[in-house]
Design an enzyme around this catalytic site. Structure first.
Site, PDB file in Angstrom:
ATOM      1  N   LYS A  49       0.822  -1.218   0.000  1.00  0.00           N
ATOM      2  CA  LYS A  49       0.000   0.000   0.000  1.00  0.00           C
ATOM      3  C   LYS A  49       0.853   1.265   0.000  1.00  0.00           C
ATOM      4  O   LYS A  49       0.367   2.341  -0.365  1.00  0.00           O
ATOM      5  CB  LYS A  49      -0.968  -0.013   1.181  1.00  0.00           C
ATOM      6  CG  LYS A  49      -1.859  -1.246   1.269  1.00  0.00           C
ATOM      7  CD  LYS A  49      -2.549  -1.558  -0.036  1.00  0.00           C
ATOM      8  CE  LYS A  49      -3.446  -2.781  -0.038  1.00  0.00           C
ATOM      9  NZ  LYS A  49      -2.864  -4.052   0.402  1.00  0.00           N
ATOM     10  N   TYR A 263     -11.520 -14.929   2.959  1.00  0.00           N
ATOM     11  CA  TYR A 263     -10.533 -13.914   3.317  1.00  0.00           C
ATOM     12  C   TYR A 263     -10.120 -14.054   4.784  1.00  0.00           C
ATOM     13  O   TYR A 263     -10.967 -14.116   5.683  1.00  0.00           O
ATOM     14  CB  TYR A 263     -11.118 -12.511   3.080  1.00  0.00           C
ATOM     15  CG  TYR A 263     -10.175 -11.413   3.508  1.00  0.00           C
ATOM     16  CD1 TYR A 263      -9.137 -11.007   2.671  1.00  0.00           C
ATOM     17  CD2 TYR A 263     -10.286 -10.820   4.757  1.00  0.00           C
ATOM     18  CE1 TYR A 263      -8.250 -10.033   3.069  1.00  0.00           C
ATOM     19  CE2 TYR A 263      -9.395  -9.840   5.171  1.00  0.00           C
ATOM     20  CZ  TYR A 263      -8.384  -9.453   4.319  1.00  0.00           C
ATOM     21  OH  TYR A 263      -7.500  -8.495   4.724  1.00  0.00           O
ATOM     22  N   TYR A 289      -2.192 -12.959   2.983  1.00  0.00           N
ATOM     23  CA  TYR A 289      -1.908 -12.664   1.576  1.00  0.00           C
ATOM     24  C   TYR A 289      -0.733 -13.485   1.029  1.00  0.00           C
ATOM     25  O   TYR A 289      -0.906 -14.367   0.194  1.00  0.00           O
ATOM     26  CB  TYR A 289      -1.601 -11.170   1.393  1.00  0.00           C
ATOM     27  CG  TYR A 289      -2.764 -10.261   1.681  1.00  0.00           C
ATOM     28  CD1 TYR A 289      -3.683  -9.951   0.689  1.00  0.00           C
ATOM     29  CD2 TYR A 289      -2.945  -9.694   2.941  1.00  0.00           C
ATOM     30  CE1 TYR A 289      -4.756  -9.101   0.943  1.00  0.00           C
ATOM     31  CE2 TYR A 289      -4.018  -8.842   3.203  1.00  0.00           C
ATOM     32  CZ  TYR A 289      -4.916  -8.554   2.201  1.00  0.00           C
ATOM     33  OH  TYR A 289      -5.969  -7.711   2.457  1.00  0.00           O
TER      34      TYR A 289
HETATM   35  C1  LIG Z   1      -3.577  -5.336   0.231  1.00  0.00           C
HETATM   36  C2  LIG Z   1      -2.615  -6.435   0.171  1.00  0.00           C
HETATM   37  C3  LIG Z   1      -2.492  -7.255  -0.974  1.00  0.00           C
HETATM   38  C4  LIG Z   1      -3.414  -7.155  -2.148  1.00  0.00           C
HETATM   39  O1  LIG Z   1      -3.195  -6.012  -2.917  1.00  0.00           O
HETATM   40  P1  LIG Z   1      -4.409  -5.375  -3.715  1.00  0.00           P
HETATM   41  O2  LIG Z   1      -3.836  -4.252  -4.428  1.00  0.00           O
HETATM   42  O3  LIG Z   1      -5.424  -5.009  -2.662  1.00  0.00           O
HETATM   43  O4  LIG Z   1      -4.969  -6.438  -4.601  1.00  0.00           O
HETATM   44  C5  LIG Z   1      -1.528  -8.237  -0.995  1.00  0.00           C
HETATM   45  N1  LIG Z   1      -0.724  -8.425   0.056  1.00  0.00           N
HETATM   46  C6  LIG Z   1      -0.802  -7.691   1.181  1.00  0.00           C
HETATM   47  C7  LIG Z   1       0.114  -8.002   2.292  1.00  0.00           C
HETATM   48  C8  LIG Z   1      -1.744  -6.671   1.274  1.00  0.00           C
HETATM   49  O5  LIG Z   1      -1.826  -5.951   2.397  1.00  0.00           O
END
Ligand SMILES: *Cc1c(COP(=O)(O)O)cnc(C)c1O
Length: 344
Positions: A49, A263, A289
């Site tokens: 992010k 999720y 993730y």
């Molecule tokens: C938000 C996030 C993602 C996914 O990215 P997007 O742009 O939302 O698809 C992947 N890995 C981590 C650790 C994240 O925080």
């Protein structure tokens, strides 16, 4: 590229390292796997992010905002990085958190990202799970405006055309790194959630006339829906930059099967991948993730998706603070509680 015409603040540690995962590659018998370390972007434990926020915060400051508003789950990495960016630029930050993950315990509610959000100065509002997040953010923004404040709403996951510019730029950064190192990349694999990362990369590689395959691993438990997020964001980003969206949108690939029940819910594959990368590479992944994305990459390799001589980049998107909130998933393995070997 057109990127220079968009305002950007520079606070990410860039370029992020590109490192070989030789022991993983050898264990799988190829392809050649590297990791792009976007967990090391530098802002309050880093993550993907941060690149998006360089553009989003610049847009907020251009509008003379004094407060950022955003939303996510209790263990949202996006929220943590947004709160940190707000602190960095002297902005207030209000976050609307919803309990999207079922059956969480005390660690989940108090450690990891939520602990950091509070430490970084967020005003935390808890949302009932059924409340529509964009609507709730718009309502909160209106309340703040009534109070004479100047709120800026950062979308869920930072995923709109502005945020995705961070990953258009990342595509160019990766290409430069590979050129310098004499590496030809065939595919990039990463976790995909709100879609902005995959959208930005897809637009970026298209703009560079590169045919690197971008493979998103769904973490939401609904790959069709996730792919729709990616396509919508990619189309908006392409249009903003003056590219034809069609060839980009039609190539979007999101892999189902690795999110498990949904999720934020742990899977055996995730636990195994997190353990394997920690023990064999000294690399820490996260439970929501990158652990699932790595489980996906390992499975794709085993299914013969890549040739042995291909080069595949795993994009480490961060998320490691959430590991502490998922302590229960990792604490029960006997190998982690092994007796100390006798020293004779
Ligand atoms: C938000 C996030 C993602 C996914 O990215 P997007 O742009 O939302 O698809 C992947 N890995 C981590 C650790 C994240 O925080």
């Amino acid at each position: 590229m057109q990127l220079a015409r968009f305002p950007r603040l520079r606070f990410a540690h860039l370029p992020t390292p590109l490192e070989p995962l030789d022991r993983l590659s050898a264990a799988l018998g190829g392809p050649h796997i590297l990791v792009k370390r976007d967990d090391a972007t530098g802002l309050a434990f880093g993550g993907n992010k941060t690149r998006k926020l360089e553009y989003l915060c610049a847009a907020a400051l251009a509008e003379r905002a004094d407060t950022l508003i955003t939303t996510g789950g209790v263990q949202s990495n996006h929220v943590r990085q947004t709160v940190a960016a707000a602190a960095r630029f002297g902005l207030a930050c209000e976050v609307l958190l919803s309990r999207v993950v079922p059956d969480t315990g005390a660690d989940y509610e108090a450690t990891g990202n939520i602990l950091l959000d509070r430490l970084l100065g967020a005003t935390v509002h808890m949302l009932p799970a059924e409340v529509d997040r964009p609507v709730a953010m718009a309502e909160r923004a209106e309340v703040l405006r009534q109070m004479g404040r100047r709120p800026y709403v950062v979308p869920y996951g930072g995923s709109n055309a502005i945020g995705a510019l961070g990953y258009v730029d990342c595509a160019a950064e990766l290409e430069r790194q590979c050129d310098e190192a004499g590496i030809l990349v065939d595919a990039i694999v990463h976790a995909t959630g709100s879609g902005g990362t995959q959208a930005g990369l897809s637009v970026g590689f298209r703009a560079l006339n590169s045919d690197i395959r971008v493979i998103g691993i769904d973490v939401n438990g609904d790959a069709d829906h996730t792919a729709e997020f990616v396509r919508t964001c990619a189309a908006a980003t392409a249009e903003m930059l003056g590219f034809d969206p069609e060839p980009i949108v039609s190539r979007v690939r999101v892999e189902p099967r690795f999110a498990g029940p949904g999720y934020g819910i742990a899977t055996d594959g995730m636990v195994e991948a997190v353990r394997q990368l920690a023990a064999s590479e000294g690399l820490i992944l996260d439970p929501v993730y990158t652990g699932k994305a790595m489980a996906g990459l390992i499975d794709l390799v085993k299914r013969g998706t890549f040739s042995r001589t291909d080069t595949v980049v795993f994009l480490h998107t961060g998320g490691t603070p959430a590991l502490f909130a998922y302590r229960d998933c990792f604490g029960t393995d006997p190998s982690t509680r092994a007796e100390h070997p006798k020293i004779s």
